[in-house]
Scaffold this motif. Structure first.
Motif, PDB file in Angstrom:
ATOM      1  N   LYS A 103       5.481  24.675  -5.197  1.00 12.25           N
ATOM      2  CA  LYS A 103       4.170  25.162  -5.612  1.00 12.25           C
ATOM      3  C   LYS A 103       4.250  26.677  -5.709  1.00 12.25           C
ATOM      4  O   LYS A 103       5.059  27.323  -5.031  1.00 12.25           O
ATOM      5  N   ALA A 104       3.415  27.232  -6.554  1.00 12.19           N
ATOM      6  CA  ALA A 104       3.498  28.674  -6.803  1.00 12.19           C
ATOM      7  C   ALA A 104       2.138  29.203  -7.237  1.00 12.19           C
ATOM      8  O   ALA A 104       1.262  28.455  -7.680  1.00 12.19           O
ATOM      9  N   THR A 105       2.002  30.506  -7.104  1.00 13.85           N
ATOM     10  CA  THR A 105       0.810  31.180  -7.591  1.00 13.85           C
ATOM     11  C   THR A 105       1.221  32.518  -8.173  1.00 13.85           C
ATOM     12  O   THR A 105       2.264  33.077  -7.810  1.00 13.85           O
ATOM     13  N   SER A 106       0.418  33.024  -9.094  1.00 18.43           N
ATOM     14  CA  SER A 106       0.679  34.334  -9.703  1.00 18.43           C
ATOM     15  C   SER A 106      -0.631  35.093  -9.807  1.00 18.43           C
ATOM     16  O   SER A 106      -1.711  34.506  -9.800  1.00 18.43           O
ATOM     17  N   ARG A 107      -0.516  36.421  -9.897  1.00 12.99           N
ATOM     18  CA  ARG A 107      -1.693  37.279 -10.004  1.00 12.99           C
ATOM     19  C   ARG A 107      -1.563  38.145 -11.252  1.00 12.99           C
ATOM     20  O   ARG A 107      -0.492  38.699 -11.522  1.00 12.99           O
TER      21      ARG A 107
END
Length: 239
Positions: A103-107
């Motif tokens: 899982k990953a997130t970006s801004r």
């Protein structure tokens, strides 16, 4: 809007054991996000030509394992609801053979290309992405990457023309490969990192002299990338 991208690797995506390279996993995430932008009628290159650019500030990812060549791999991505004036998040889930492995997130921020200043993110633009009321990580604020007291390895990185993207600076995925160049040999050969955090401080432009510096602290492999003026460009944390 949830967007699903099925991914078929090429040889360059794999290591000698037929396992996905870290760079390739992030490329898959990036491609899914690009597909979402297309579905939202937000043409990234056209926006850049009009003086406005989406700019990545952070990647944060956790992987339980890395998929292999013959695995059935896909990524699902969506935009978070707008909760800040100048920054918005995008989340990802990665699946291999029907089971989640990462899982990953970006801004992201929107920059005025001429002034280099962030622009207020318009609700109407985000509404095109049909944001979801779902977060891949409970904590939305990403932690700061610590600065080491000293470095054990330093290496100059030679920029290539092909490292530069449509925004006129080094493409964000290339920083992963820069970091690989300065890792100790035994760390690079293993490279089974489960946590990766990248914070982009300043863009690297053509002609700049770049130095990557490595340190190991608190169980984490840290790579900071500077220019020859000592300005910090990017921080990368592997664990």
């Amino acid at each position: 809007m949830f967007v699903e991208l099925k991914y078929t690797p090429t040889l360059e995506d794999l290591d000698g054991k037929g396992q996905y390279e870290l760079y390739s996993l992030f490329k898959m995430l990036e491609n899914a996000g690009s597909q979402h932008s297309d579905k939202a009628n937000d043409n990234v290159i056209q926006s850049t030509n009009n003086g406005r650019a989406w700019v990545l500030t952070d990647w944060y990812a956790e992987f339980e394992s890395y998929p292999k060549e013959k695995d059935d791999v896909k990524v699902i991505t969506w935009s978070e609801k707008l909760s800040q004036t100048f920054i918005v998040g995008r989340d990802y889930e990665l699946y291999s053979n029907g089971k989640i492995f990462g899982k990953a997130t970006s801004r992201w921020v929107i920059l005025d290309i001429n002034s280099g200043r962030p622009l207020r993110i318009d609700d109407s633009l985000i509404s095109q992405y049909e944001p979801e009321d779902k977060l891949v990580f409970a904590e939305t604020k990403l932690p700061r990457i610590a600065m080491p007291e000293a470095y054990s390895i330093e290496k100059e990185i030679q920029l290539r023309r092909t490292d530069i993207d449509y925004n006129g600076h080094v493409h964000n995925l290339n920083y992963i490969n820069y970091a690989m160049e300065v890792l100790p040999e035994e760390v690079y050969n293993k490279r089974d990192f489960k946590h990766i955090h990248i914070t982009y401080k300043m863009a690297i432009f053509p002609g700049e002299k770049i130095i990557a510096k490595y340190a190991f602290a608190d169980g984490k492999h840290l790579v900071n990338i500077f220019n020859d003026k000592g300005e910090l460009k990017t921080q990368i944390e592997f664990a």
